[in-house]
Enzyme design. Structure first.
Site, PDB file in Angstrom:
ATOM      1  N   LEU A  40       9.752  14.509 -12.667  1.00 32.40           N
ATOM      2  CA  LEU A  40       9.276  14.452 -14.057  1.00 32.40           C
ATOM      3  C   LEU A  40      10.062  13.436 -14.876  1.00 32.40           C
ATOM      4  O   LEU A  40      11.289  13.398 -14.825  1.00 32.40           O
ATOM      5  CB  LEU A  40       9.395  15.840 -14.693  1.00 32.40           C
ATOM      6  CG  LEU A  40       8.987  15.975 -16.155  1.00 32.40           C
ATOM      7  CD1 LEU A  40       8.291  17.324 -16.396  1.00 32.40           C
ATOM      8  CD2 LEU A  40      10.200  15.864 -17.103  1.00 32.40           C
ATOM      9  N   LEU A  41       9.346  12.649 -15.645  1.00 30.74           N
ATOM     10  CA  LEU A  41       9.909  11.729 -16.640  1.00 30.74           C
ATOM     11  C   LEU A  41       9.544  12.243 -18.010  1.00 30.74           C
ATOM     12  O   LEU A  41       8.419  12.687 -18.229  1.00 30.74           O
ATOM     13  CB  LEU A  41       9.352  10.327 -16.411  1.00 30.74           C
ATOM     14  CG  LEU A  41       9.547   9.225 -17.469  1.00 30.74           C
ATOM     15  CD1 LEU A  41       9.527   7.855 -16.792  1.00 30.74           C
ATOM     16  CD2 LEU A  41       8.490   9.252 -18.584  1.00 30.74           C
ATOM     17  N   ASN A  42      10.502  12.189 -18.960  1.00 28.00           N
ATOM     18  CA  ASN A  42      10.103  12.402 -20.353  1.00 28.00           C
ATOM     19  C   ASN A  42      10.752  11.385 -21.275  1.00 28.00           C
ATOM     20  O   ASN A  42      10.544  10.185 -21.062  1.00 28.00           O
ATOM     21  CB  ASN A  42      10.227  13.866 -20.795  1.00 28.00           C
ATOM     22  CG  ASN A  42      11.602  14.470 -20.709  1.00 28.00           C
ATOM     23  OD1 ASN A  42      12.227  14.512 -19.650  1.00 28.00           O
ATOM     24  ND2 ASN A  42      12.086  14.989 -21.825  1.00 28.00           N
ATOM     25  N   ASP A  43      11.504  11.760 -22.282  1.00 29.16           N
ATOM     26  CA  ASP A  43      11.859  10.856 -23.382  1.00 29.16           C
ATOM     27  C   ASP A  43      12.449   9.519 -22.946  1.00 29.16           C
ATOM     28  O   ASP A  43      13.314   9.475 -22.061  1.00 29.16           O
ATOM     29  CB  ASP A  43      12.907  11.504 -24.288  1.00 29.16           C
ATOM     30  CG  ASP A  43      12.493  12.842 -24.840  1.00 29.16           C
ATOM     31  OD1 ASP A  43      11.387  13.312 -24.521  1.00 29.16           O
ATOM     32  OD2 ASP A  43      13.289  13.431 -25.590  1.00 29.16           O
ATOM     33  N   SER A 103      18.620  13.543 -24.380  1.00 30.31           N
ATOM     34  CA  SER A 103      18.283  12.214 -24.898  1.00 30.31           C
ATOM     35  C   SER A 103      19.359  11.614 -25.794  1.00 30.31           C
ATOM     36  O   SER A 103      20.160  12.328 -26.393  1.00 30.31           O
ATOM     37  CB  SER A 103      16.966  12.279 -25.664  1.00 30.31           C
ATOM     38  OG  SER A 103      15.897  12.524 -24.793  1.00 30.31           O
ATOM     39  N   GLU A 220      13.135  16.474 -33.527  1.00 28.74           N
ATOM     40  CA  GLU A 220      13.719  15.832 -32.361  1.00 28.74           C
ATOM     41  C   GLU A 220      13.672  14.318 -32.516  1.00 28.74           C
ATOM     42  O   GLU A 220      12.891  13.761 -33.287  1.00 28.74           O
ATOM     43  CB  GLU A 220      12.969  16.243 -31.087  1.00 28.74           C
ATOM     44  CG  GLU A 220      13.165  17.704 -30.718  1.00 28.74           C
ATOM     45  CD  GLU A 220      12.761  17.995 -29.279  1.00 28.74           C
ATOM     46  OE1 GLU A 220      13.596  18.568 -28.551  1.00 28.74           O
ATOM     47  OE2 GLU A 220      11.621  17.664 -28.891  1.00 28.74           O
TER      48      GLU A 220
END
Length: 488
Positions: A40-43, A103, A220
């Site tokens: 999984l990739l996010n920010d 992050s 966020e």
């Protein structure tokens, strides 16, 4: 490098190798967007133009397609076309980050890259601690961790994360996304003379005061920067209720326009405006490059929004970045444009048409494909509706001052939409990439971003009008982004 750090890196690279063949078999694997090699990739994190290269770090879970103790993945490029897979930047190996390197951002200082991020810690009962941490890199790849530099101030819950750092008037500043003890979203401000000793300066926005005083329960990924004569604050608030065409996703991302007073440590600003009107956009981060451009990446998804229903999960990967965008101010309106370097993805010459439709829907010769760029200009629509249907799975419609993006839901197959009011439709720039679409309306006045999943054999694009509509179309096939050798 600690033994724990080395072990985590080895496990991550083993996961990449184990699932490489499975990942690459996915027909929805994208051609020219940033994706994780597995998991999984996010920010987007640490986006910076440093020593002639753009560095993009990202939240990464290499062991599953769910969330967990995040790593920082890392890619870099000179031209946004040819990307190099760099070594893993951060692993959750130390006590102050054992449940995730969350992050953060990067800044250049004394020729080095200073990386700030949130160290997430949970005990056996799920109680959370949070630390804003520093790492320093001399080569832009290997990071020496310095540990926590900011601990949780009074007045906030441990939902306190995502430091963004910048320099202004010989002073360094940091904004952090926060939640107050009475569950209000806020942006906390810190200042420093040296990037290591930080002073808390109070709430910069939200926290029960000003235009964002009751605006969700958590902010966020804050990002404060100057653009033209204005100071922009980007935030991703959580806890907003849908309001007509606005706030239709689980969580939102947007901006306010104002003026930051560094002496008074205050920020006077206006109302919140969403950055992207589509289905899949969150946690954007910007940087300024050597050309003076303000550039932005975002995560092409939204937390807690049916993430495990994406069909890529069975191929052991999930999510991707948006295309890089340049930000410009037009009055008090923020415009977004795909960066000009993306023209380097084009294969061959443009295919061009001048079209007039009269109560019909039809294909245009050669205007099809799974990875294409469309430029639709000089749109003349007096009355009725105009549409572009993409692969029988997404549809753009303009009718009676309302612009709509529809898609077939990947959860249950129903048609869902996102919309905005638009006085006039003049032009569209559309990037289609196997399972994503990004629509730039009227030169970036509005943007709609979405993942969508057409049948593997579907390549058709149709144009239609209920009455009469004329326009011009340019179409390019787009190649795959160039990849350097994967780190191992």
């Amino acid at each position: 490098m600690s033994t724990k750090d080395r072990e985590l890196r080895e496990r991550a690279y083993e996961s990449v190798e184990k699932y490489k063949e499975t990942v690459n078999k996915d027909p929805y694997r994208l051609h020219y967007h940033i994706m994780p090699p597995v998991g999984l990739l996010n920010d987007p994190n640490g986006f910076i133009h440093w020593n002639g290269r753009y560095h993009l770090f990202y939240q990464w879970m290499p062991f599953k397609t769910g969330h967990g103790a995040k790593f920082w993945g890392h890619v870099s490029t000179e031209d946004f076309i040819n990307w190099r897979e760099e070594e893993i930047a951060l692993t959750p190996s130390e006590w102050y980050e054992k449940n995730g390197c969350y992050s953060g951002s990067a800044i250049e200082h004394d020729g080095k890259m200073y990386i700030f991020y949130t160290g997430n810690v949970k005990d056996e009962n799920g109680n959370r601690e949070t630390y804003q941490c520093l790492g320093i890199s001399e080569d832009g790849v290997n990071v020496e961790k310095k540990g926590p530099v900011v601990e949780l101030p009074e007045g906030y819950t441990p939902h306190f994360r995502d430091p963004k750092v910048w320099k202004q008037d010989d002073q360094f500043y940091m904004v952090v996304g926060a939640q107050t003890l009475d569950k209000k979203g806020a942006v906390a401000l810190f200042s420093s003379d040296n990037l290591t000793a930080w002073s808390y300066e109070g709430d910069l926005a939200g926290g029960g005061k000003g235009p964002l005083k009751d605006f969700g329960y958590m902010f966020e990924c804050p990002d404060l920067f100057s653009l033209g004569e204005k100071d922009m604050l980007i935030i991703s608030p959580q806890g907003l209720k849908p309001d007509g065409m606005k706030y239709r996703n689980v969580y939102q991302s947007g901006y306010v326009v104002g003026y930051f007073d560094p002496k008074g440590k205050s920020y006077d600003h206006g109302e919140f405006e969403e950055l992207d009107r589509g289905f899949d956009f969150y946690a954007p981060q910007t940087t300024e490059d050597s050309k003076g451009r303000r550039l932005m990446f975002a995560w092409m998804s939204v937390p807690d929004q049916n993430e495990q229903d994406h069909p890529t999960v069975e191929y052991q990967w999930l999510h991707n970045m948006t295309l890089p965008r340049e930000l410009k101010m037009v009055g008090d309106k923020l415009y977004q444009l795909p960066v000009e370097e993306l023209e380097g993805l084009r294969i061959g010459e443009a295919l061009s048409h001048r079209v007039t439709l009269r109560n019909e829907v039809r294909e245009l010769e050669g205007v099809n494909g799974r990875a294409v760029e469309l430029r639709v200009n000089d749109i003349s629509l007096v009355e009725g509706w105009f549409e572009i249907a993409i692969h029988d799975a997404a549809r753009i419609v303009y009718s009676n001052g309302v612009f709509t993006l529809e898609r077939k839901s990947y959860v249950d197959g129903t048609v869902e939409n996102r919309q905005c009011i638009l006085e006039k439709l003049d032009s569209l720039t559309i990037y289609i990439d196997t399972s994503s679409v990004e629509v730039f309306v009227n030169g970036g006045e509005e943007v709609f971003t979405a993942r969508y999943y057409p049948a593997a054999s579907q390549r058709s694009i149709t144009f239609g009008a209920s009455k009469e509509c004329s326009f011009s179309v340019e179409k390019w096939d787009l190649g795959k982004r160039g990849d350097g050798s994967a780190a191992s």
